[in-house]
Design a protein around this motif. Structure first.
Motif, PDB file in Angstrom:
ATOM      1  N   VAL A  92       0.838  -1.205   0.000  1.00  0.00           N
ATOM      2  CA  VAL A  92       0.000   0.000   0.000  1.00  0.00           C
ATOM      3  C   VAL A  92       0.872   1.252   0.000  1.00  0.00           C
ATOM      4  N   LYS A  93       1.924   1.224   0.786  1.00  0.00           N
ATOM      5  CA  LYS A  93       2.825   2.381   0.853  1.00  0.00           C
ATOM      6  C   LYS A  93       3.399   2.716  -0.521  1.00  0.00           C
ATOM      7  N   MET A  94       3.772   1.692  -1.287  1.00  0.00           N
ATOM      8  CA  MET A  94       4.380   1.929  -2.597  1.00  0.00           C
ATOM      9  C   MET A  94       3.406   2.572  -3.580  1.00  0.00           C
ATOM     10  N   TYR A  95       2.108   2.316  -3.398  1.00  0.00           N
ATOM     11  CA  TYR A  95       1.094   2.971  -4.232  1.00  0.00           C
ATOM     12  C   TYR A  95       0.746   4.359  -3.712  1.00  0.00           C
ATOM     13  N   PHE A  96       0.673   4.476  -2.370  1.00  0.00           N
ATOM     14  CA  PHE A  96       0.161   5.708  -1.761  1.00  0.00           C
ATOM     15  C   PHE A  96       1.222   6.799  -1.599  1.00  0.00           C
ATOM     16  N   GLU A  97       2.436   6.408  -1.277  1.00  0.00           N
ATOM     17  CA  GLU A  97       3.488   7.381  -0.987  1.00  0.00           C
ATOM     18  C   GLU A  97       3.724   8.396  -2.114  1.00  0.00           C
ATOM     19  N   PRO A  98       3.776   7.980  -3.381  1.00  0.00           N
ATOM     20  CA  PRO A  98       3.991   8.974  -4.440  1.00  0.00           C
ATOM     21  C   PRO A  98       2.891  10.029  -4.519  1.00  0.00           C
ATOM     22  N   LEU A  99       1.705   9.718  -4.007  1.00  0.00           N
ATOM     23  CA  LEU A  99       0.590  10.662  -4.048  1.00  0.00           C
ATOM     24  C   LEU A  99       0.726  11.744  -2.979  1.00  0.00           C
ATOM     25  N   VAL A 100       1.304  11.380  -1.829  1.00  0.00           N
ATOM     26  CA  VAL A 100       1.403  12.331  -0.716  1.00  0.00           C
ATOM     27  C   VAL A 100       2.779  12.986  -0.593  1.00  0.00           C
ATOM     28  N   GLU A 101       3.800  12.335  -1.106  1.00  0.00           N
ATOM     29  CA  GLU A 101       5.169  12.825  -0.951  1.00  0.00           C
ATOM     30  C   GLU A 101       5.359  14.272  -1.407  1.00  0.00           C
ATOM     31  N   PRO A 102       4.789  14.695  -2.553  1.00  0.00           N
ATOM     32  CA  PRO A 102       5.000  16.077  -2.998  1.00  0.00           C
ATOM     33  C   PRO A 102       4.448  17.138  -2.049  1.00  0.00           C
ATOM     34  N   ASN A 103       3.593  16.741  -1.111  1.00  0.00           N
ATOM     35  CA  ASN A 103       2.957  17.707  -0.216  1.00  0.00           C
ATOM     36  C   ASN A 103       3.732  17.961   1.073  1.00  0.00           C
ATOM     37  N   PHE A 104       4.766  17.163   1.327  1.00  0.00           N
ATOM     38  CA  PHE A 104       5.540  17.349   2.547  1.00  0.00           C
ATOM     39  C   PHE A 104       6.460  18.561   2.429  1.00  0.00           C
ATOM     40  N   HIS A 105       6.721  19.189   3.563  1.00  0.00           N
ATOM     41  CA  HIS A 105       7.648  20.316   3.606  1.00  0.00           C
ATOM     42  C   HIS A 105       9.049  19.820   3.279  1.00  0.00           C
ATOM     43  N   LYS A 106       9.815  20.653   2.595  1.00  0.00           N
ATOM     44  CA  LYS A 106      11.158  20.243   2.173  1.00  0.00           C
ATOM     45  C   LYS A 106      12.069  19.956   3.368  1.00  0.00           C
ATOM     46  N   ASP A 107      11.743  20.512   4.532  1.00  0.00           N
ATOM     47  CA  ASP A 107      12.554  20.270   5.725  1.00  0.00           C
ATOM     48  C   ASP A 107      12.033  19.114   6.576  1.00  0.00           C
ATOM     49  N   SER A 108      11.126  18.331   6.027  1.00  0.00           N
ATOM     50  CA  SER A 108      10.640  17.147   6.728  1.00  0.00           C
ATOM     51  C   SER A 108      11.525  15.963   6.335  1.00  0.00           C
ATOM     52  N   TYR A 109      12.153  15.336   7.317  1.00  0.00           N
ATOM     53  CA  TYR A 109      13.115  14.276   7.021  1.00  0.00           C
ATOM     54  C   TYR A 109      12.695  12.893   7.508  1.00  0.00           C
ATOM     55  N   GLY A 110      11.682  12.828   8.357  1.00  0.00           N
ATOM     56  CA  GLY A 110      11.314  11.549   8.949  1.00  0.00           C
ATOM     57  C   GLY A 110      10.532  10.645   8.016  1.00  0.00           C
ATOM     58  N   TYR A 111      10.982   9.407   7.869  1.00  0.00           N
ATOM     59  CA  TYR A 111      10.257   8.368   7.130  1.00  0.00           C
ATOM     60  C   TYR A 111       9.941   8.768   5.691  1.00  0.00           C
ATOM     61  N   ARG A 112      10.870   9.461   5.043  1.00  0.00           N
ATOM     62  CA  ARG A 112      10.640   9.884   3.663  1.00  0.00           C
ATOM     63  C   ARG A 112      11.684   9.273   2.750  1.00  0.00           C
ATOM     64  N   PRO A 113      11.324   9.012   1.503  1.00  0.00           N
ATOM     65  CA  PRO A 113      12.291   8.413   0.577  1.00  0.00           C
ATOM     66  C   PRO A 113      13.447   9.358   0.288  1.00  0.00           C
ATOM     67  N   ASN A 114      14.638   8.793   0.255  1.00  0.00           N
ATOM     68  CA  ASN A 114      15.869   9.529  -0.081  1.00  0.00           C
ATOM     69  C   ASN A 114      16.194  10.643   0.924  1.00  0.00           C
ATOM     70  N   LYS A 115      15.651  10.531   2.148  1.00  0.00           N
ATOM     71  CA  LYS A 115      15.987  11.477   3.208  1.00  0.00           C
ATOM     72  C   LYS A 115      16.269  10.689   4.480  1.00  0.00           C
ATOM     73  N   SER A 116      17.160  11.235   5.308  1.00  0.00           N
ATOM     74  CA  SER A 116      17.539  10.501   6.512  1.00  0.00           C
ATOM     75  C   SER A 116      17.887  11.471   7.630  1.00  0.00           C
TER      76      SER A 116
END
Length: 202
Positions: A92-116
């Motif tokens: 479910v995450k692999m389908y849903f994440e691309p839909l919500v990812e663009p809405n996160f603040h650029k300074d949000s680092y928790g549990y996001r792809p390619n951020k740590s």
């Protein structure tokens, strides 16, 4: 895709979800089945997950409760889903994440792809030379008390996919199971330790 199923879920995505869950490792859930044990009948187990999810008949098992001691005293409750359930959540995450990812603040680092956490430290090191103040806050019990209705409103805003909505609702309601077998129903909060509903994914 299988057009005879009510929901179109790719077997390839389920396979990729399994590979990601395996890479993350993790403990066994209430069934005490490790990733190695799940892999003994890998093909059948993955087919079972795909078949149930694509037919709408997948229901998550209870989440195993593990108590993690805090440095300042008390315990943090960690929820450990079964291996199979983590694969379903990852699907479910692999389908849903691309839909919500663009809405996160650029300074949000928790549990996001390619951020740590390392990326967060790097940007903090840069900014500490420009600012002489730090803002820190912590909301006590935030993920233990999240309102399910409000959370689902956020889900509806980003997708109208019935199967994604159905399964996220079911995971929100999946009960806890303690080490002595006691079942604890949940009406609020999200268990920290899962894949899609772990603290930070929303």
């Amino acid at each position: 895709m299988d057009k005879t199923k009510p929901y179109e879920i790719s077997k390839t995505v389920v396979w990729e979800a399994y590979k990601r869950v395996k890479a993350n490792k993790g403990a066994a859930g209430i069934d005490d089945e490790s990733i190695a044990e799940f892999e003994i009948n890998l093909k059948d187990n993955l087919y079972k997950i795909w078949n149930r999810m694509s037919s709408g008949s997948y229901f998550p098992p209870p989440v195993k409760v593990v108590e993690i001691p805090k440095k300042n005293g008390g315990v943090r409750i960690l929820g450990v889903p079964t291996v199979a359930d983590r694969i379903a959540q990852m699907t479910v995450k692999m389908y849903f994440e691309p839909l919500v990812e663009p809405n996160f603040h650029k300074d949000s680092y928790g549990y996001r792809p390619n951020k740590s956490a390392i990326d967060a430290i790097a940007i903090t090191r840069q900014r500490c030379w420009r600012y002489n103040w730090v803002l820190e806050f912590d909301i006590k019990g935030l993920f233990d008390n999240l309102d399910h209705e409000l959370l689902m409103k956020a889900v509806y805003k980003h997708t109208d996919s019935k199967w994604i909505i159905i399964y996220i609702e079911r995971w929100l309601k999946a009960p806890f199971q303690t080490k002595d077998g006691k079942i604890i129903e949940r009406t609020a909060g999200t268990p920290q330790g899962g894949v899609i509903l772990s603290g930070g994914n929303f």
